[in-house]
Motif scaffolding. Structure first.
Motif, PDB file in Angstrom:
ATOM      1  N   ASP A 142       0.858  -1.192   0.000  1.00 36.22           N
ATOM      2  CA  ASP A 142       0.000   0.000   0.000  1.00 36.22           C
ATOM      3  C   ASP A 142       0.887   1.231   0.000  1.00 36.22           C
TER       4      ASP A 142
ATOM      5  N   MET B 264      -1.368   4.902   2.227  1.00 37.33           N
ATOM      6  CA  MET B 264      -1.573   5.217   3.631  1.00 37.33           C
ATOM      7  C   MET B 264      -1.021   6.617   3.871  1.00 37.33           C
TER       8      MET B 264
ATOM      9  N   VAL C 213      -6.224  -0.850   9.459  1.00 35.43           N
ATOM     10  CA  VAL C 213      -6.596  -1.664   8.299  1.00 35.43           C
ATOM     11  C   VAL C 213      -5.965  -3.046   8.410  1.00 35.43           C
ATOM     12  N   TRP C 214      -6.528  -3.974   7.658  1.00 36.37           N
ATOM     13  CA  TRP C 214      -5.844  -5.246   7.459  1.00 36.37           C
ATOM     14  C   TRP C 214      -5.817  -5.542   5.975  1.00 36.37           C
ATOM     15  N   TYR C 215      -4.764  -6.230   5.569  1.00 30.34           N
ATOM     16  CA  TYR C 215      -4.564  -6.578   4.171  1.00 30.34           C
ATOM     17  C   TYR C 215      -4.763  -8.086   4.019  1.00 30.34           C
TER      18      TYR C 215
ATOM     19  N   TRP D  76      -2.498  -8.674  -2.207  1.00 23.50           N
ATOM     20  CA  TRP D  76      -3.085  -8.046  -1.039  1.00 23.50           C
ATOM     21  C   TRP D  76      -4.345  -7.256  -1.393  1.00 23.50           C
ATOM     22  N   LYS D  77      -5.363  -7.391  -0.561  1.00 26.88           N
ATOM     23  CA  LYS D  77      -6.594  -6.632  -0.703  1.00 26.88           C
ATOM     24  C   LYS D  77      -6.829  -5.875   0.598  1.00 26.88           C
ATOM     25  N   LYS D  78      -6.906  -4.545   0.510  1.00 28.69           N
ATOM     26  CA  LYS D  78      -7.031  -3.711   1.701  1.00 28.69           C
ATOM     27  C   LYS D  78      -8.447  -3.756   2.256  1.00 28.69           C
ATOM     28  N   GLN D  79      -8.553  -3.976   3.559  1.00 26.87           N
ATOM     29  CA  GLN D  79      -9.837  -4.013   4.248  1.00 26.87           C
ATOM     30  C   GLN D  79      -9.762  -3.037   5.437  1.00 26.87           C
ATOM     31  N   THR D  80     -10.754  -2.190   5.578  1.00 27.11           N
ATOM     32  CA  THR D  80     -10.751  -1.192   6.638  1.00 27.11           C
ATOM     33  C   THR D  80     -11.376  -1.747   7.914  1.00 27.11           C
TER      34      THR D  80
END
Length: 422
Positions: free
Chosen positions: A185, A188, A230-232, A243-247
């Motif tokens: 990412d 950020m 966040v978690w990826y 990786w998929k970003k999740q809030t």
């Protein structure tokens, strides 16, 4: 007892007792500690750096403290005279020889190193290897097998760049080559802090947890503060994007340091987090608190997150969790970081920073706050482990000392609090 904005609640039931011990009190600047069995003797040792030359370039030493088995520690050198600022770090078997190595950030020059654990780690013959020379403002690092190929990779956060990056281990035959870097990412906001690993969706792949403090000196009404938890999600596909970003939370301010933990005992990993840290942020305006995020796993879907407030804590820096009192639920330990009377031209008037506390989990009742240590200036990293092998989790924390107008007025320290039970 009340002091400023911080309220210490006393509970009359029989509490666990902690006995304080000093591990080191002569360091110039320590901003990171680790717990790992370095010498393979079955007890938990401690790793830490000391930035003994603070100037524009800086110079650091890296140490490990050998545990006698009873919580008495002897200092040994891993590496001396490293240019730069060695700070937070991680341990793991990088070269596959069965011994834990140490991966370290150089905050000043944006480099990541790893130090190979020799057969006799107390002999100071640790070999230094470069993971990367291009991790701008490297702040924190973790080790895990991120690509599923059987060896330890690394992931890092950059506080100046706001980038989250992972580095692919080239394998034993190429230990002197820099590792391949992959951007997780680059969007950020500045002041990325936490980087941790966990399997949040229980699919067998290692995910990443990250935070950013966001922008300073924003009004209470302003929404564009930039702080995130966040978690990826590790999708396991290097070609189309791993990786998929999740809030988890982008509404709360000043997310600093936290860790995965199963807070509710339901078998999945939640997150405990400290919000605060910034000395230029008024605790009465910006939220300074310790919280936990409940991982609500949906069938055939990614987790959703429910936020629970544990308690206010001015200048909260790091939070971590363990069942300290052996009552079957998770308690929380946190540090509060204030290390100067004056910083960045701003007066620090709140007396409630610079401490180590633990929060007693009483189920449906409010969490109860207990002081472990007040006047611990620059309290930063905190870890929990059983250092004297009595079956009870102990606590170790570091502080970077007190500074006034960039002059140090008290040394950096590392202390451990022995859990003596009830």
């Amino acid at each position: 007892m009340t002091s400023g904005a911080f309220v210490l609640t006393l509970y009359a039931a029989k509490l666990i007792r902690f006995t304080e011990h000093t591990i080191v009190d002569d360091h110039r600047y320590t901003f990171g500690i680790g717990a790992v069995d370095i010498d393979g003797d079955g007890d938990i040792d401690i790793t830490c750096p000391d930035i003994y030359k603070i100037g524009p370039d800086g110079e650091s030493n890296l140490y490990w403290f050998e545990n006698s088995g009873q919580g008495e520690f002897q200092r040994h050198v891993i590496y001396e005279g490293q240019l730069g600022w060695m700070e937070r770090h991680a341990s793991g078997d990088i070269n596959g020889d069965g011994r834990p190595d140490v991966a370290m950030v150089d905050n000043r020059w944006g480099r990541l190193y790893w130090f190979a654990n020799p057969e006799k780690p107390s002999d100071s013959h640790w070999k230094k290897h470069v993971i990367t020379s291009k991790c701008s403002h490297a702040y924190d690092v973790v080790l895990a097998d991120l690509d599923g190929d059987g060896d330890m990779d690394a992931a890092a956060s950059g506080f100046g760049s706001g980038m989250i990056t992972w580095f692919e281990n080239p394998g034993n035959d190429e230990t002197d080559a820099e590792w391949i870097d992959h951007v997780v990412d680059e969007k950020m906001s500045k002041d990325a802090r936490t980087i941790e690993v966990a399997d949040f969706n229980r699919d067998g792949k290692v995910d990443l947890l990250a935070t950013t403090l966001g922008r300073r000196n924003r009004s209470a009404e302003e929404k564009n503060h930039g702080s995130q938890v966040v978690w990826y999600e590790n999708c396991g596909d290097a070609e189309t994007g791993r990786w998929k970003k999740q809030t988890i939370d982008d509404q709360s301010r000043a997310a600093c340091h936290g860790h995965p933990a199963d807070m509710d005992g339901d078998g999945d990993l939640d997150v405990v987090m400290a919000h605060g840290m910034m000395t230029t942020a008024d605790p009465k305006v910006a939220r300074h608190e310790v919280v936990w995020y409940e991982n609500v796993v949906q069938p055939d879907a990614n987790p959703t997150w429910k936020r629970h407030r544990i308690a206010p804590l001015p200048f909260a820096f790091e939070a971590t969790a363990k069942d300290l009192d052996n009552d079957g639920d998770m308690d929380v330990v946190a540090t509060a970081w204030t290390n100067t009377q004056r910083l960045y031209g701003q007066p620090v008037t709140d007396p409630d920073g610079a401490r180590v506390v633990w929060f007693e989990n009483r189920g449906d009742d409010p969490w109860v706050i207990h002081n472990l240590q007040e006047k611990f200036p620059g309290a930063n990293q905190v870890i929990i482990s059983d250092f004297n092998a009595d079956g009870r989790p102990d606590i170790v924390a570091s502080c970077d000392g007190a500074w006034v107008d960039r002059e140090q007025v008290s040394k950096s320290e590392i202390r451990w609090w022995r859990n003596d039970g009830k």
